[in-house]
Design a protein around this motif. Sequence first.
Motif, mmCIF file in Angstrom:
data_model
loop_
_atom_site.group_PDB
_atom_site.id
_atom_site.type_symbol
_atom_site.label_atom_id
_atom_site.label_comp_id
_atom_site.label_asym_id
_atom_site.label_seq_id
_atom_site.Cartn_x
_atom_site.Cartn_y
_atom_site.Cartn_z
ATOM 1 N N TRP A 179 3.645 1.948 -1.057
ATOM 2 C CA TRP A 179 4.126 1.824 -1.797
ATOM 3 C C TRP A 179 2.740 1.291 -3.437
ATOM 4 C CZ3 TRP A 179 9.040 3.298 -1.947
ATOM 5 C CH2 TRP A 179 10.031 2.684 -1.051
ATOM 6 N N ARG A 180 2.074 1.917 -3.556
ATOM 7 C CA ARG A 180 1.012 1.880 -4.706
ATOM 8 C C ARG A 180 0.704 2.647 -5.519
ATOM 9 N NH1 ARG A 180 -5.047 -0.585 -3.634
ATOM 10 N NH2 ARG A 180 -5.771 -0.841 -6.315
ATOM 11 N N ARG A 181 0.917 3.476 -5.463
ATOM 12 C CA ARG A 181 0.611 4.757 -5.749
ATOM 13 C C ARG A 181 2.032 5.320 -6.961
ATOM 14 N NH1 ARG A 181 -2.765 9.361 -6.381
ATOM 15 N NH2 ARG A 181 -4.228 7.797 -5.759
ATOM 16 N N THR A 182 2.958 5.429 -6.072
ATOM 17 C CA THR A 182 4.353 4.921 -7.069
ATOM 18 C C THR A 182 4.393 3.840 -7.957
ATOM 19 O OG1 THR A 182 5.908 6.028 -5.035
ATOM 20 C CG2 THR A 182 7.058 5.039 -6.404
ATOM 21 N N TRP A 190 2.822 3.077 -15.596
ATOM 22 C CA TRP A 190 1.945 4.133 -16.812
ATOM 23 C C TRP A 190 3.355 4.625 -17.362
ATOM 24 C CZ3 TRP A 190 -1.747 3.553 -18.609
ATOM 25 C CH2 TRP A 190 -3.528 2.794 -18.415
ATOM 26 N N TRP A 200 -10.361 7.960 -14.067
ATOM 27 C CA TRP A 200 -11.851 8.495 -13.604
ATOM 28 C C TRP A 200 -12.819 7.781 -14.294
ATOM 29 C CZ3 TRP A 200 -15.433 11.633 -15.713
ATOM 30 C CH2 TRP A 200 -15.914 12.420 -15.352
ATOM 31 N N TYR A 224 -6.131 -4.972 -13.977
ATOM 32 C CA TYR A 224 -5.783 -4.841 -12.875
ATOM 33 C C TYR A 224 -6.540 -4.071 -11.578
ATOM 34 C CZ TYR A 224 -2.720 -1.667 -9.101
ATOM 35 O OH TYR A 224 -1.633 -0.784 -8.156
ATOM 36 N N ARG A 225 -7.161 -4.041 -11.664
ATOM 37 C CA ARG A 225 -8.380 -3.335 -10.434
ATOM 38 C C ARG A 225 -9.021 -4.952 -9.997
ATOM 39 N NH1 ARG A 225 -11.990 1.797 -13.210
ATOM 40 N NH2 ARG A 225 -10.277 3.225 -12.626
ATOM 41 N N GLN A 281 1.024 -1.007 0.297
ATOM 42 C CA GLN A 281 -0.173 -0.219 -0.100
ATOM 43 C C GLN A 281 0.258 1.060 0.016
ATOM 44 O OE1 GLN A 281 -3.309 -0.020 -0.754
ATOM 45 N NE2 GLN A 281 -2.285 -2.369 -0.879
ATOM 46 N N PRO A 288 -4.751 9.703 -16.107
ATOM 47 C CA PRO A 288 -5.556 10.215 -15.204
ATOM 48 C C PRO A 288 -7.377 10.221 -15.202
ATOM 49 C CG PRO A 288 -3.197 11.730 -15.180
ATOM 50 C CD PRO A 288 -3.720 11.104 -16.076
ATOM 51 N N GLU A 297 1.625 2.551 -9.508
ATOM 52 C CA GLU A 297 1.181 2.827 -10.343
ATOM 53 C C GLU A 297 1.386 3.315 -11.348
ATOM 54 O OE1 GLU A 297 -2.774 1.583 -8.274
ATOM 55 O OE2 GLU A 297 -2.752 3.429 -8.244
ATOM 56 N N VAL A 298 2.461 4.938 -11.010
ATOM 57 C CA VAL A 298 2.365 5.650 -12.073
ATOM 58 C C VAL A 298 3.331 5.587 -12.417
ATOM 59 C CG1 VAL A 298 4.097 8.206 -11.965
ATOM 60 C CG2 VAL A 298 1.736 8.179 -10.879
#
Length: 309
Positions: free
Chosen positions: A33-36, A42, A93, A172-173, A31, A89, A38-39
Amino acid sequence: MSYAPDAATDADAAIPPARPVAPPTAWDRYQPWRRTAEVASWVLLFAANAVGGTLTTIIDIHRVGLDIPDWAPAIWEGSSCLVALCLVPALVWFTRRVPLRFDTWPRALALHLLGSVVWSMLHVSLMVGLRKLVYAGLGESYDFGSWGLGYVYEYLKDVRSYVYMVLWIEAYRLLMRRWQGEASLLAPPDDLPEPALPERPERFLVRKLGKEFLVAAAEVEWLQASANYVNLHLRGRDYPLRTTMATIEAQLDPARFVRVHRSYMVNLDCVGEIEPLESGDARITMRDGTRIPCSRRYRGALRQERRAA
């Protein structure tokens, strides 16, 4: 000032010690590191596409013998991938608003078809604008050609990229839900007569990485709405349940679970402290230290239920 009704006069209302926290799992360690991650995924994906597209275009130009400098394909591919990356992004969304589901796929398909057109138009317009700026900085002039034909040509390429990206996001979701664990209501036994069926769920069935286990409804500490899911939080874990907040609110015991916000419900047994705010809203501190917003619309009902408890 904090509001904790009857805490000083009623020994039964005293807050018990916090429950022991379960040891961190691989999901918990991921968790932060999750945003890092994911970005970074991409960025690496589009960088690889830009490099690969540039090299293949240069090879094709040399093979045909066209008088085009080698830096031009780098600008073409780089501008396309950079703009597409910036639009990710918005696509994420949109996929939250229009998820791919078996029960609503015709509507979702139509909306995604429209979304692909809008996405392509934004992609092409910004891409061409960026190319013109870079060319102008190099003392050159970029000619996109006929806009009508150019849009059609680019859309035929963009629609495939759009499909791949949507499938990537949804896959991924799905992986995250399987890893985290997904909750569902227990199906009633086939041999149980209709009048004897319980009106409220006593347990939830949780599926996690191919395993199933039962979770008592009374153990759920709070619930949070998230798109087409409601996350059930208990013992430091979140388990998404495919439903709406209004639906699950009608099914849970109102003497135990109280709506405190448009997106939150709490288990009264797990509420530690209610702090009034100057805005008229309140801040709820759960016994594990988590803070949950309480809107003024639900604050009075929460206070009344706490006193009744």
